[in-house]
Design a protein around this motif. Sequence first.
Motif, short mmCIF file in Angstrom:
data_model
loop_
_atom_site.label_atom_id
_atom_site.label_comp_id
_atom_site.label_asym_id
_atom_site.label_seq_id
_atom_site.Cartn_x
_atom_site.Cartn_y
_atom_site.Cartn_z
N ALA A 26 0.83 -1.22 0.00
CA ALA A 26 0.00 0.00 0.00
C ALA A 26 0.86 1.26 0.00
O ALA A 26 0.37 2.36 0.24
CB ALA A 26 -0.93 -0.01 1.21
N GLY A 27 2.17 1.11 -0.28
CA GLY A 27 3.06 2.28 -0.31
C GLY A 27 3.23 2.83 -1.72
O GLY A 27 2.59 2.36 -2.67
N HIS A 28 4.14 3.79 -1.83
CA HIS A 28 4.33 4.47 -3.12
C HIS A 28 4.91 3.54 -4.19
O HIS A 28 4.58 3.67 -5.37
CB HIS A 28 5.22 5.70 -2.95
N VAL A 29 5.79 2.64 -3.78
CA VAL A 29 6.31 1.65 -4.73
C VAL A 29 5.29 0.54 -4.91
O VAL A 29 5.07 0.04 -6.02
CB VAL A 29 7.65 1.06 -4.22
N GLY A 102 13.09 -0.97 1.92
CA GLY A 102 14.48 -0.79 1.49
C GLY A 102 15.46 -0.57 2.62
O GLY A 102 15.23 -0.98 3.75
N THR A 103 16.58 0.05 2.29
CA THR A 103 17.56 0.40 3.31
C THR A 103 17.58 1.93 3.44
O THR A 103 18.18 2.61 2.60
CB THR A 103 18.98 -0.13 2.95
N PRO A 104 16.92 2.46 4.45
CA PRO A 104 16.99 3.91 4.68
C PRO A 104 18.39 4.30 5.19
O PRO A 104 19.20 3.41 5.46
CB PRO A 104 15.94 4.15 5.77
N VAL A 334 4.98 14.92 0.82
CA VAL A 334 5.84 15.96 1.42
C VAL A 334 7.15 15.38 1.97
O VAL A 334 7.94 16.11 2.56
CB VAL A 334 5.11 16.72 2.55
N ARG A 335 7.39 14.09 1.77
CA ARG A 335 8.58 13.48 2.39
C ARG A 335 9.86 14.17 1.90
O ARG A 335 10.10 14.30 0.71
CB ARG A 335 8.64 11.98 2.08
N SER A 336 10.66 14.62 2.86
CA SER A 336 11.95 15.29 2.59
C SER A 336 11.81 16.49 1.66
O SER A 336 12.74 16.84 0.93
CB SER A 336 12.97 14.32 1.99
N1 LIG Z 1 8.63 6.31 -4.05
C1 LIG Z 1 9.27 6.01 -5.17
O1 LIG Z 1 8.94 6.47 -6.26
C2 LIG Z 1 10.43 5.03 -5.13
C3 LIG Z 1 11.02 4.66 -6.35
C4 LIG Z 1 12.04 3.72 -6.34
C5 LIG Z 1 12.48 3.17 -5.13
N2 LIG Z 1 11.92 3.58 -3.94
C6 LIG Z 1 12.39 2.94 -2.71
O2 LIG Z 1 11.41 2.01 -2.27
C7 LIG Z 1 11.36 1.95 -0.85
C8 LIG Z 1 9.95 2.18 -0.38
O3 LIG Z 1 9.59 3.49 -0.75
P1 LIG Z 1 8.09 4.00 -0.79
O4 LIG Z 1 8.14 5.37 -1.38
O5 LIG Z 1 7.19 2.99 -1.42
O6 LIG Z 1 7.77 4.10 0.77
P2 LIG Z 1 6.31 4.18 1.41
O7 LIG Z 1 6.52 4.62 2.80
O8 LIG Z 1 5.39 4.93 0.54
O9 LIG Z 1 5.83 2.66 1.38
C9 LIG Z 1 6.32 1.67 2.22
C10 LIG Z 1 5.11 0.87 2.69
O10 LIG Z 1 5.59 -0.28 3.37
C11 LIG Z 1 4.80 -0.48 4.51
N3 LIG Z 1 5.63 -1.28 5.42
C12 LIG Z 1 6.75 -0.91 6.09
N4 LIG Z 1 7.27 -1.95 6.74
C13 LIG Z 1 6.47 -3.02 6.48
C14 LIG Z 1 6.50 -4.37 6.84
N5 LIG Z 1 7.48 -4.86 7.60
N6 LIG Z 1 5.50 -5.19 6.40
C15 LIG Z 1 4.51 -4.70 5.61
N7 LIG Z 1 4.45 -3.42 5.23
C16 LIG Z 1 5.42 -2.59 5.64
C17 LIG Z 1 4.46 0.91 5.01
O11 LIG Z 1 3.31 0.89 5.80
C18 LIG Z 1 4.24 1.64 3.68
O12 LIG Z 1 2.89 1.56 3.25
C19 LIG Z 1 12.38 2.97 -0.36
O13 LIG Z 1 13.58 2.27 -0.11
C20 LIG Z 1 12.55 3.88 -1.56
O14 LIG Z 1 13.83 4.48 -1.58
C21 LIG Z 1 10.89 4.50 -3.93
#
Ligand SMILES: NC(=O)c1ccc[n+]([C@@H]2O[C@H](COP(=O)([O-])OP(=O)(O)OC[C@H]3O[C@@H](n4cnc5c(N)ncnc54)[C@H](O)[C@@H]3O)[C@@H](O)[C@H]2O)c1
Length: 412
Positions: A26-29, A102-104, A334-336
């Motif tokens: 349910a996240g952005h990726v 990922g690895t923050p 708004v992240r970062s």
């Molecule tokens: N946002 C982008 O466009 C993008 C593009 C490429 C790579 N990334 C990388 O992908 C990773 C995730 O980024 P994002 O933007 O999707 O973050 P996000 O915070 O939007 O999504 C992460 C999701 O994972 C869930 N989550 C966290 N820990 C969990 C767990 N143990 N079990 C189940 N769900 C869990 C959170 O509730 C959240 O919904 C980061 O490392 C980021 O650098 C992001």
Amino acid sequence: MTVVDLPTAIRTTDTQTADLTVIGGAGHVGIPLVLSFAAKGLTVNVNDLNLDSLSALKSGRLPFIEHGAEKLLEAALRENRLIFTSKPSEISNSGPVIVTIGTPVDEFLNPERHVIQHCIDVLLPYLKNNQLLVLRSTLYPGTTDWINEYLKRRDRNLKVAFCPERIVQGYGIEELARMPQIVSGTTPEAAEEASSLFRTIAPEIVTLDPIEAEFAKLFGNAYRYIEFAVTNQFYLIAKSAGLDYQRILKAMKYNYPRAKNIPKPGYSAGPCLMKDTMQLTAFARNEFTLGNAAMLVNEGLPLHIVADLRRRYDLSKITVGLLGMAFKSEIDDVRSSLSYKFKKVLNGYAHAVLTTDPFVTADPDLLPLDEVVGRSDVLILCTPHNSYRFADLKGKPVVDVWGMLENANLIC
Ligand SMILES: NC(=O)c1ccc[n+]([C@@H]2O[C@H](COP(=O)([O-])OP(=O)(O)OC[C@H]3O[C@@H](n4cnc5c(N)ncnc54)[C@H](O)[C@@H]3O)[C@@H](O)[C@H]2O)c1
């Protein structure tokens, strides 16, 4: 990880029938990926700790802006292709499991590998030997092989693959369908299985070894971050010479192919570019000098603008209006965002700082655009949302690093 119970209203019980599971679905990726697979007829177990995001999805709403996703979500729900779960025990025990965690980086700007390790640890009892485990998000170099070895040390035999996400945030649906997918596996079987999975949604597969794929992702983001820093530095040099950088840039790019990719100056931020550049810096024992320099330039740009305003005005008598709080245009994330760096720094000098954004809903301090414009003495265009292009800024002095506002009272 805190294990939470999903209210029965959201929970779907038949987790075993999913074709694949997306952790962080349910996240952005996760969301664009889930919806892209569902659009190809696969049933997806959307596993996430965020109950609000899961219930939004279940009711047909997106928890954030993802262009083109509404229609796919509606169709996926109509066709019963989404299963919503929140516990590790509810992942599907057949079919691939894709992990988007990922690895923050920590406060020392060093990668925190334990985050992904912890995520794998809690999933482990529910993963079956021979199951495909795809790591999807950006990883510190060597993490995929390390996880593979870690699993073997626990006598677990999973097929581990790393298939990096390379989408531009907000436009993932469109990009996943258009861009080649980099696939790497810790064994040929893992690579082959991951390739056939991603062939469902990607037009082309490019294979690498896991550490090469990890670098490919990090190099891509660091390169982009450095590109923004180059143009931002040019902007600052031109400004210090009293010149209009936009005018110079336009002339440089005009029918001149070697300059056509120079980006416009602007506030380069968000959750990925700086973080990924810092992962490379950490890997290179802090000797990634270009990456470090890019961070100083990009993070320093708002500070230059504030210093400039302090030279022009007695800020203690001035109300500053910030236009746009998302980290980039046409999204609500708004992240970062450097808009908040502006807010924080200006709060130390200005009489008041007012903020507005047409998309952001997560910030209770935001005011309507008209009110911010009306009450402010000076404005800063922080995020180049399209709607600002023709907004009535009432002749107020405005700082526009992006070069977007043509008929405004520009002060730099
Ligand atoms: N946002 C982008 O466009 C993008 C593009 C490429 C790579 N990334 C990388 O992908 C990773 C995730 O980024 P994002 O933007 O999707 O973050 P996000 O915070 O939007 O999504 C992460 C999701 O994972 C869930 N989550 C966290 N820990 C969990 C767990 N143990 N079990 C189940 N769900 C869990 C959170 O509730 C959240 O919904 C980061 O490392 C980021 O650098 C992001």
